[in-house]
Design an enzyme around this catalytic site. Structure first.
Site, PDB file in Angstrom:
ATOM      1  N   ASP A   1      37.382 -62.600  25.510  1.00 20.18           N
ATOM      2  CA  ASP A   1      36.607 -61.500  25.088  1.00 20.18           C
ATOM      3  C   ASP A   1      35.346 -61.998  24.315  1.00 20.18           C
ATOM      4  O   ASP A   1      34.325 -61.466  23.833  1.00 20.18           O
ATOM      5  CB  ASP A   1      37.508 -60.833  24.103  1.00 20.18           C
ATOM      6  CG  ASP A   1      37.953 -59.463  24.318  1.00 20.18           C
ATOM      7  OD1 ASP A   1      37.258 -58.885  25.103  1.00 20.18           O
ATOM      8  OD2 ASP A   1      38.977 -58.993  23.844  1.00 20.18           O
TER       9      ASP A   1
ATOM     10  N   LYS B   1      41.874 -53.474  33.765  1.00 20.49           N
ATOM     11  CA  LYS B   1      41.847 -54.784  33.557  1.00 20.49           C
ATOM     12  C   LYS B   1      42.908 -55.376  34.299  1.00 20.49           C
ATOM     13  O   LYS B   1      42.630 -56.332  35.185  1.00 20.49           O
ATOM     14  CB  LYS B   1      41.985 -55.139  32.205  1.00 20.49           C
ATOM     15  CG  LYS B   1      40.608 -54.778  31.258  1.00 20.49           C
ATOM     16  CD  LYS B   1      40.991 -54.987  29.783  1.00 20.49           C
ATOM     17  CE  LYS B   1      39.648 -54.289  29.039  1.00 20.49           C
ATOM     18  NZ  LYS B   1      39.715 -54.379  27.677  1.00 20.49           N
TER      19      LYS B   1
ATOM     20  N   GLN C   1      43.794 -55.743  23.061  1.00 19.97           N
ATOM     21  CA  GLN C   1      42.898 -54.578  22.930  1.00 19.97           C
ATOM     22  C   GLN C   1      42.605 -53.825  21.999  1.00 19.97           C
ATOM     23  O   GLN C   1      43.557 -53.905  21.084  1.00 19.97           O
ATOM     24  CB  GLN C   1      43.590 -53.390  24.048  1.00 19.97           C
ATOM     25  CG  GLN C   1      42.808 -52.321  24.283  1.00 19.97           C
ATOM     26  CD  GLN C   1      41.851 -52.515  25.217  1.00 19.97           C
ATOM     27  OE1 GLN C   1      41.580 -53.644  26.077  1.00 19.97           O
ATOM     28  NE2 GLN C   1      40.594 -51.848  25.143  1.00 19.97           N
TER      29      GLN C   1
HETATM   30  N1  GUN Z   1      37.847 -52.265  22.815  1.00 20.02           N
HETATM   31  C1  GUN Z   1      36.589 -51.683  23.418  1.00 20.02           C
HETATM   32  N2  GUN Z   1      36.045 -52.831  24.133  1.00 20.02           N
HETATM   33  C2  GUN Z   1      36.815 -53.602  24.127  1.00 20.02           C
HETATM   34  C3  GUN Z   1      36.674 -55.165  24.423  1.00 20.02           C
HETATM   35  O1  GUN Z   1      35.567 -55.454  24.904  1.00 20.02           O
HETATM   36  N3  GUN Z   1      37.865 -55.892  24.354  1.00 20.02           N
HETATM   37  C4  GUN Z   1      38.869 -55.510  23.564  1.00 20.02           C
HETATM   38  N4  GUN Z   1      39.877 -56.641  23.338  1.00 20.02           N
HETATM   39  N5  GUN Z   1      38.903 -54.387  23.351  1.00 20.02           N
HETATM   40  C5  GUN Z   1      37.866 -53.345  23.205  1.00 20.02           C
END
Ligand code: GUN
Length: 291
Positions: free
Chosen positions: A120, A53, A97
């Site tokens: 998100d 990211k 996350q």
């Molecule tokens: N963990 C796995 N997929 C995601 C996601 O799309 N966003 C976040 N914040 N954590 C994750």
């Protein structure tokens, strides 16, 4: 008929090129999009995702502001950091996350993120917004924060001209991050959607009826060739680390013999998730600047 391998990496690259232009335009207006990411603990998979990211942000001209917090961080400490980010006008998007350590209530944490910075799309306000919207194109046109993986899947289906209206779609998995929201997005795009999970009876027979299968169950090679019909389109959301390497939730080698189109792992859905996160961050920056 030859199978089409759906190249998520390529589509993601094309969308990112478009997004980079948008970032340049925003920067020319004095707006510098900034994404704050928080990682609690040292889960190796999460570290990889966060790294990807950050790299995508740098590639597009978005400022990445990352903090790794110790696994012993308390819920109160995390909530207080989020409050600081909510109140910081330089931060446009906030991503915590997942998964979080057991002692932290992730529902409470996601609730604490400002809905305007919820890139998100996990905050109940934003979930409610797209729950109540009837059409997928309206969701996009109205600038809702759609959850990144489901949004990325919809983009892949669109860019590969996979007919969704009226299609029988089977979603295997019912998580808040993928299964439930992709079911809603597909429904809003006029698909007939069936959501399956670990307690579903006759899973094989249900899957065999599908024109499109979304595999998001978190079990390596769970969807096998005997479970799919000829010509099926398969979207594999799974990321499972085995000694042989990364594998999805689909037995790719055998299912691709029957499918008309299928996403690989890696290089399918993963790059799209990151790309839609960038799209949401840019939208957040634009909205907050009132442009
Ligand atoms: N963990 C796995 N997929 C995601 C996601 O799309 N966003 C976040 N914040 N954590 C994750």
């Amino acid at each position: 008929m030859a199978v089409t391998i759906i190249n998520g990496k390529e589509v993601a690259g094309l969308i990112q090129d478009e997004l980079a232009v948008k970032v340049t335009e925003l920067r020319e207006k004095g707006v510098k999009p900034c994404l704050a990411t928080l990682l609690v603990g040292e889960d190796p998979a999460s570290q990889v995702y966060i790294g990807q990211k950050q790299k995508a942000c740098e590639r597009l001209g978005i400022l990445p502001k990352h903090q790794t917090l110790s696994a012993t961080t308390t819920e109160a400490e995390l909530l207080s950091i989020i409050e600081g980010l909510n109140n910081n006008p330089k931060i446009n998007g906030i991503l915590v996350q997942l998964p979080l350590p057991e002692h932290i209530n992730s529902v409470k944490v996601l609730d604490a993120i400002s809905p305007q910075k919820d890139v998100d799309g996990f905050h109940p306000f934003n979930v409610g917004k797209f729950f109540t919207e009837k059409s997928f194109s309206d969701m996009v046109d109205k600038g809702l924060f759609l959850p990144c993986t489901p949004y990325g899947i919809m983009e892949l289906l669109k860019r590969y001209d996979v007919p969704v209206r009226g299609a029988d779609v089977v979603v295997v998995g019912r998580s808040n991050i993928v299964g439930k929201p992709i079911a809603l997005l597909l429904l809003a795009a006029d698909a007939t959607v069936t959501v399956c999970h670990s307690r579903t009876k006759n899973l094989k027979e249900v899957c065999q009826r599908a024109d499109i299968i979304i595999a998001a169950i978190g079990k390596p090679k769970f969807v096998t060739a005997d479970m799919v019909k000829e010509g099926v389109v398969v979207i594999d959301v799974g990321v499972n680390r085995l000694p042989e390497g990364l594998v999805g939730d689909v037995d790719f080698v055998n299912v691709s013999q029957k499918a008309s189109a299928i996403t690989p792992v890696p290089g399918g859905v993963g790059p799209m998730t990151i790309t839609m996160l960038m799209a949401n961050t840019i939208m957040a920056a634009r909205n907050q600047a009132g442009i």
